[in-house]
Design a protein around this motif. Structure first.
Motif, PDB file in Angstrom:
ATOM      1  N   GLY A  51      48.833  22.715  43.877  1.00  0.00           N
ATOM      2  CA  GLY A  51      47.233  23.095  43.906  1.00  0.00           C
ATOM      3  C   GLY A  51      46.674  23.518  45.084  1.00  0.00           C
ATOM      4  O   GLY A  51      45.599  23.970  45.156  1.00  0.00           O
ATOM      5  N   THR A  64      45.480  25.305  48.451  1.00  0.00           N
ATOM      6  CA  THR A  64      44.862  26.605  48.569  1.00  0.00           C
ATOM      7  C   THR A  64      44.951  27.110  49.663  1.00  0.00           C
ATOM      8  O   THR A  64      45.538  28.322  50.349  1.00  0.00           O
ATOM      9  CB  THR A  64      43.584  26.979  47.773  1.00  0.00           C
ATOM     10  N   MET A  65      44.024  26.583  50.427  1.00  0.00           N
ATOM     11  CA  MET A  65      43.662  27.250  52.005  1.00  0.00           C
ATOM     12  C   MET A  65      44.845  27.161  53.028  1.00  0.00           C
ATOM     13  O   MET A  65      44.914  28.091  53.769  1.00  0.00           O
ATOM     14  CB  MET A  65      42.586  26.180  52.480  1.00  0.00           C
ATOM     15  N   ALA A 104      46.770  30.016  51.869  1.00  0.00           N
ATOM     16  CA  ALA A 104      45.995  31.417  51.919  1.00  0.00           C
ATOM     17  C   ALA A 104      46.032  31.839  53.147  1.00  0.00           C
ATOM     18  O   ALA A 104      46.007  33.016  53.511  1.00  0.00           O
ATOM     19  CB  ALA A 104      44.570  31.383  51.137  1.00  0.00           C
ATOM     20  N   MET A 122      49.297  36.993  51.944  1.00  0.00           N
ATOM     21  CA  MET A 122      48.459  37.214  50.662  1.00  0.00           C
ATOM     22  C   MET A 122      49.387  38.231  49.767  1.00  0.00           C
ATOM     23  O   MET A 122      49.046  38.894  48.734  1.00  0.00           O
ATOM     24  CB  MET A 122      47.211  37.784  50.645  1.00  0.00           C
ATOM     25  N   THR A 161      47.407  29.897  43.979  1.00  0.00           N
ATOM     26  CA  THR A 161      46.166  29.781  44.395  1.00  0.00           C
ATOM     27  C   THR A 161      45.452  30.950  45.482  1.00  0.00           C
ATOM     28  O   THR A 161      44.545  31.276  45.545  1.00  0.00           O
ATOM     29  CB  THR A 161      46.309  28.480  45.251  1.00  0.00           C
ATOM     30  N   ILE A 200      44.197  33.741  43.763  1.00  0.00           N
ATOM     31  CA  ILE A 200      42.807  33.569  43.209  1.00  0.00           C
ATOM     32  C   ILE A 200      41.826  33.674  44.488  1.00  0.00           C
ATOM     33  O   ILE A 200      40.860  34.405  44.319  1.00  0.00           O
ATOM     34  CB  ILE A 200      43.021  32.138  42.523  1.00  0.00           C
ATOM     35  N   VAL A 201      42.082  33.258  45.494  1.00  0.00           N
ATOM     36  CA  VAL A 201      41.207  33.293  46.628  1.00  0.00           C
ATOM     37  C   VAL A 201      41.099  34.897  47.022  1.00  0.00           C
ATOM     38  O   VAL A 201      40.040  35.269  47.354  1.00  0.00           O
ATOM     39  CB  VAL A 201      41.886  32.479  48.000  1.00  0.00           C
ATOM     40  N   SER A 245      38.789  36.477  44.848  1.00  0.00           N
ATOM     41  CA  SER A 245      37.517  36.144  44.838  1.00  0.00           C
ATOM     42  C   SER A 245      36.813  36.489  46.139  1.00  0.00           C
ATOM     43  O   SER A 245      35.531  36.696  46.294  1.00  0.00           O
ATOM     44  CB  SER A 245      37.449  34.442  44.935  1.00  0.00           C
ATOM     45  N   ILE A 275      42.831  36.399  37.352  1.00  0.00           N
ATOM     46  CA  ILE A 275      42.725  34.957  38.160  1.00  0.00           C
ATOM     47  C   ILE A 275      42.608  33.686  36.918  1.00  0.00           C
ATOM     48  O   ILE A 275      43.059  32.664  37.411  1.00  0.00           O
ATOM     49  CB  ILE A 275      41.581  34.888  38.959  1.00  0.00           C
ATOM     50  N   GLY A 325      45.304  30.879  36.869  1.00  0.00           N
ATOM     51  CA  GLY A 325      44.603  29.558  37.000  1.00  0.00           C
ATOM     52  C   GLY A 325      45.218  28.817  35.718  1.00  0.00           C
ATOM     53  O   GLY A 325      45.463  27.393  35.687  1.00  0.00           O
ATOM     54  N   LEU A 363      48.743  27.728  36.643  1.00  0.00           N
ATOM     55  CA  LEU A 363      48.517  26.533  37.708  1.00  0.00           C
ATOM     56  C   LEU A 363      48.169  25.051  36.625  1.00  0.00           C
ATOM     57  O   LEU A 363      48.818  24.019  36.784  1.00  0.00           O
ATOM     58  CB  LEU A 363      47.430  26.974  38.851  1.00  0.00           C
ATOM     59  N   PHE A 364      47.305  25.247  35.970  1.00  0.00           N
ATOM     60  CA  PHE A 364      46.478  24.089  35.474  1.00  0.00           C
ATOM     61  C   PHE A 364      47.575  23.457  34.459  1.00  0.00           C
ATOM     62  O   PHE A 364      47.730  22.258  34.374  1.00  0.00           O
ATOM     63  CB  PHE A 364      45.285  24.380  34.544  1.00  0.00           C
TER      64      PHE A 364
END
Lengths: 307, 252, 281
Positions: C204, C206-207, C210, C215, C231, C234-235, C238, C252, C256, C259-260
């Protein structure tokens, strides 16, 4: 036991002890290597970031020019978002914690709620962002605002607040509850007059830890569409004329510290990387500061209340 | 024949002296019981035999416990506690099997010794389970978790686990205090059978138990050895006033 | 009653998450077949020639997670054993909170560290390593996860009652043998939930990815290459400005949902593992 066997066993023990020592050594080395990484990370961040820190860095908006850019809109945004987060998450989280610990009967619903809370803690934060994007931004039409961001983060930290409230309540001995009820107090009076005040320290610590986690969250806020370049402040919550308080700021677009840092990191120019490091220094100061505060509080309350 | 001799043994928990100048013989292939009111140091004495006190910091021994035939001093500073524990087995107050299968529990000590031959391990497993009078009850579920056994069975499993490594002395620390009367009777029977094979020292707070199963008895009070003698003599005709008071239930 | 509603809010959150993910994903799957979603090897939803193969994102997630876990699980476990079984009391009281500090650092800072410190460092040893790569992101993510593993496992091991350890020591076991043979099996349920949490964190996260892994969707298992994770995608979307209700917007949510489901399955598994192995001492 014959001498022959004894000799054999001694050899084996010697071998085992070497494994034991080697493992102990590996344990020390790894522990300190991990701490070393922490140290290097902090040093690297400070080496690049501290020279950029100045008053104007805190009082300037972001800019196309790295050396003129600052974090004014970011730190104001962070404070406002955190305020909304705390206002939304704390009452609900504490109430839920009290319900689950003091009122709930063992049935399938409470069981489901408990499993659910454990599971929520493992849901990636970006998923909360997606939910907020779908529900807050588009269904409830709150837009990409401070309110949306605060609510999103409050959902994210809700499980943490619930769990720490329950833990704090659990440390109160059952005798206190019985004594109060024996004196004729209703359940609600027991909660209000005894349990909430006695557990306040633990609950407060949990809230700070939860907020320190929220302060560094980036992904869910990016997902709801936080802008990375904001060169203005939200409307002031105070006005010169009646009714003196305005809530317009809640619906204002925003940026926060970690997003500002992300924005600078993802630019190719080295000068912006320095800004990122400086923002990182401020951010890390905020979150480590909050954690240290929580640790101190936990230590203090543990000492003060002796059952 | 003495298997071991305790000689002027004192023991200190950091600065508190828990055992004072204790001397007594441990006869080979006999059951020696240690009795006394709680806090008298009887478990402390037992745990000196396999150096369990070394696990916690700040503890100190004085005097000696000689293990025959090689007359090695069990509490000697230069003697490796691990070596001692390999020669002396222990069964604890509460049954404490590992969260593993019955089989793995029994052979744990063999694995600790680095024995790898499957045939040998299997043989020893069966033998010690038979010796612990548990074989018939568990032979069909050796690889099922030990936690599914009843309390009494778990305690006999712990005895089997201690027997598997053929210890020279087997220490029992109030082995039946967590068991019901029926399970207690089975463990007592077992101890009487086991003394054919191994020297036994048992700590118990239950005087009847000491009277039933032991050959000699030591009575400890406030860290001191008040009286030591043949069980029969000690219970019917104690030499010391304190012993008499204790066994007639006037304190304790 | 109000209190009950508060407690129930957590269920509402889950329902909200599942509801919105399913709702938007259903729109998405009206256009793209599930088979394409799972088998296509390209993920180019914003191109004229659109492909929707989630596997090229999932591979990025998997590779970075595996790199992170290969680092974090053994190191975290060894640290936990060391702190619980070897370290003197005072040392443990100091070291544990220090290590937990690693978990308190915002992830965006780890991203910075991965991209601007670890990658250049790795390039010193692997000169052809690209600026964005999964190796560096995975390693840094691993460091970030270590405190979760070590702290939770250590709690579990310390919860093992002393008499279990004594049983092992009495057989002549060393500390190492006791830790491996008696303490770890007894703490199994706690350690496994630590591992599961670590896994959820890794997929999960992300940062870090990313920022440091790039990407670009890239169907590869080579950690030296750049690749987008679920993730990171998705960023990336966004950050742009995709209108609500378009297929690009729906992607996305489909990502998601993927991922979930992954984390949800794992958490559920962990829950049952824990129930099955919970021991009453």
């Amino acid at each position: 036991m014959t001498a022959e066997i004894m000799k054999d066993i001694k050899k084996k023990i010697y071998e085992h002890k070497i494994y034991d020592r080697v493992f102990s050594l590996i344990g020390v080395i790894l522990t300190f290597m991990v701490l070393m990484v922490l140290f290097v990370l902090l040093i690297d961040l400070m080496r690049n970031g501290v020279p950029r820190l100045s008053v104007s860095f805190f009082t300037s908006y972001p800019s196309r020019f790295a050396n003129r850019a600052g974090i004014l809109s970011a730190w104001v945004g962070t404070i406002l978002v955190m305020t909304v987060t705390a206002i939304a998450a704390v009452p609900i989280g504490v109430a839920a914690g009290i319900y689950l610990e003091e009122y709930a009967r063992k049935n399938w619903i409470t069981n489901l709620i408990e499993i659910n809370i454990t599971n929520l803690a493992g849901v990636p934060s970006i998923i909360y962002g997606l939910m907020a994007l779908g529900i807050f931004v588009y269904q409830l039409e709150l837009g990409q605002s401070i309110l949306t961001a605060g609510l999103t983060l409050s959902l994210l930290i809700l499980p943490i607040v619930i769990v720490s409230t329950r833990e704090a309540l659990r440390t109160i001995p059952i005798g206190i509850r019985e004594a109060a009820q024996a004196a004729g107090a209703t359940k609600w009076q027991v909660v209000k007059d005894h349990l909430v005040p006695y557990s306040a320290g633990g609950v407060f610590t949990g809230i700070i830890i939860a907020l320190s986690r929220a302060i560094g969250e980036t992904a869910p806020l990016l997902t709801i569409g936080a802008l990375t370049f904001i060169a203005f402040l939200p409307d002031s919550p105070f006005m010169g004329e009646f009714p003196y308080i305005s809530f317009d700021w809640l619906l204002s677009p925003f940026t926060v510290m970690p997003i500002q840092m992300f924005n600078w990191v993802s630019r190719p120019q080295i000068d912006f990387h320095k800004n990122a490091a400086a923002a990182g220094c401020v951010l890390i100061f905020m979150s480590i500061g909050m954690n240290a505060l929580a640790m101190y509080l936990r230590y203090k309350y543990r000492k003060k209340i002796q059952w | 024949m003495n298997k071991a001799e305790v000689k002027k043994l004192s023991f200190y928990y950091s600065s508190v002296q828990a055992l004072k100048d204790i001397s007594l013989p441990i006869e080979e292939k006999k059951v020696t019981a240690v009795i006394g009111p709680s806090g008298c140091g009887k478990s402390t004495l037992l745990r000196c035999f396999n150096r369990m006190h070394d696990l916690y910091p700040g503890n100190r021994y004085d005097g000696e416990i000689l293990l025959h035939p090689d007359s090695i001093n069990l509490v000697g500073a230069h003697i490796d506690p691990i070596e001692i524990r390999m020669r002396i087995g222990m069964v604890f107050q509460k049954p404490n099997p590992f969260p593993k299968s019955i089989y793995e529990n029994v052979v744990y000590g063999l694995k600790v010794r680095g024995i790898k031959k499957k045939r040998l391990i299997d043989e020893k497993c069966e033998k010690s389970l038979r010796d612990a009078a548990l074989w018939e009850e568990v032979k069909d579920r050796l690889h099922k978790p030990a936690f599914n056994l009843s309390g009494g069975q778990q305690q006999r499993l712990c005895i089997a686990r201690a027997l598997a490594t053929e210890p020279e002395i087997l220490l029992f620390d109030e082995p039946t205090s967590a068991l019901d009367p029926i399970a207690t009777a089975r463990v007592e029977e077992l101890i009487e059978e086991l003394k054919e094979k191994v020297t036994i020292v048992i700590v118990t707070h239950n005087m009847q138990q000491a009277a039933r199963i032991s050959d000699s008895t030591a009575f400890l009070y406030m860290g001191e050895l008040i009286e030591f003698g043949k069980t029969k003599q000690l219970f019917t005709n104690p030499r010391e006033k304190k012993t008499e008071d204790y066994i007639t239930g006037r304190f304790g | 009653m109000i209190l009950f509603l508060a407690a129930f809010s957590s269920i509402a959150i889950t329902a909200g998450i599942i509801g919105i993910l399913l709702y938007e994903s259903l729109q998405f799957f009206k256009v793209v077949s599930l088979v394409d979603f799972l088998t296509d090897r390209k993920w180019t939803p914003l191109f004229a020639d659109a492909h929707y193969g989630i596997m090229s994102l999932a591979s990025g997630t998997l590779v970075t997670s595996i790199v992170a876990l290969v680092l974090a699980l053994p190191v975290g476990t060894i640290i936990a054993i060391y702190l619980s079984e070897y370290a003197p009391y005072r040392m443990r009281e100091i070291l544990k909170p220090l290590i937990e500090l690693l978990g308190a650092i915002p992830t965006v800072i780890y991203g910075y560290f991965a991209l601007l410190f670890v990658t250049p460092l790795l390039q010193f040893f692997l000169p052809h390593l690209s600026t964005f790569n999964m190796l560096s992101a995975g390693l840094v993510m691993g460091v970030m996860i270590i405190p979760y593993v070590s702290s939770l496992s250590e709690d579990a091991m310390r919860g093992v009652p002393m008499h279990i350890r004594e049983a092992s020591y009495a057989m002549g076991a060393t500390r190492f043998q006791t830790a491996l043979g008696a303490v770890m099996p007894s703490a199994f349920s706690g350690i496994s939930s630590a591992y599961i949490l670590a896994f959820s964190r890794a997929i999960g996260e992300t940062m870090v990815v990313a920022i440091a892994a790039g990407m670009q969707p890239n169907f590869t298992i080579d950690p030296r290459e750049p690749a987008a994770t679920i993730t990171a995608y998705i960023v990336q979307v966004s950050l742009g400005d995709l209108p609500h209700g378009t297929i690009g917007y729906q992607t996305i949510f489909a990502a998601g949902l993927m991922l979930f489901s992954m984390t949800f399955l794992f958490n559920l598994m962990g829950h049952f593992l824990k129930k099955r192995f919970r021991k009453v001492y």
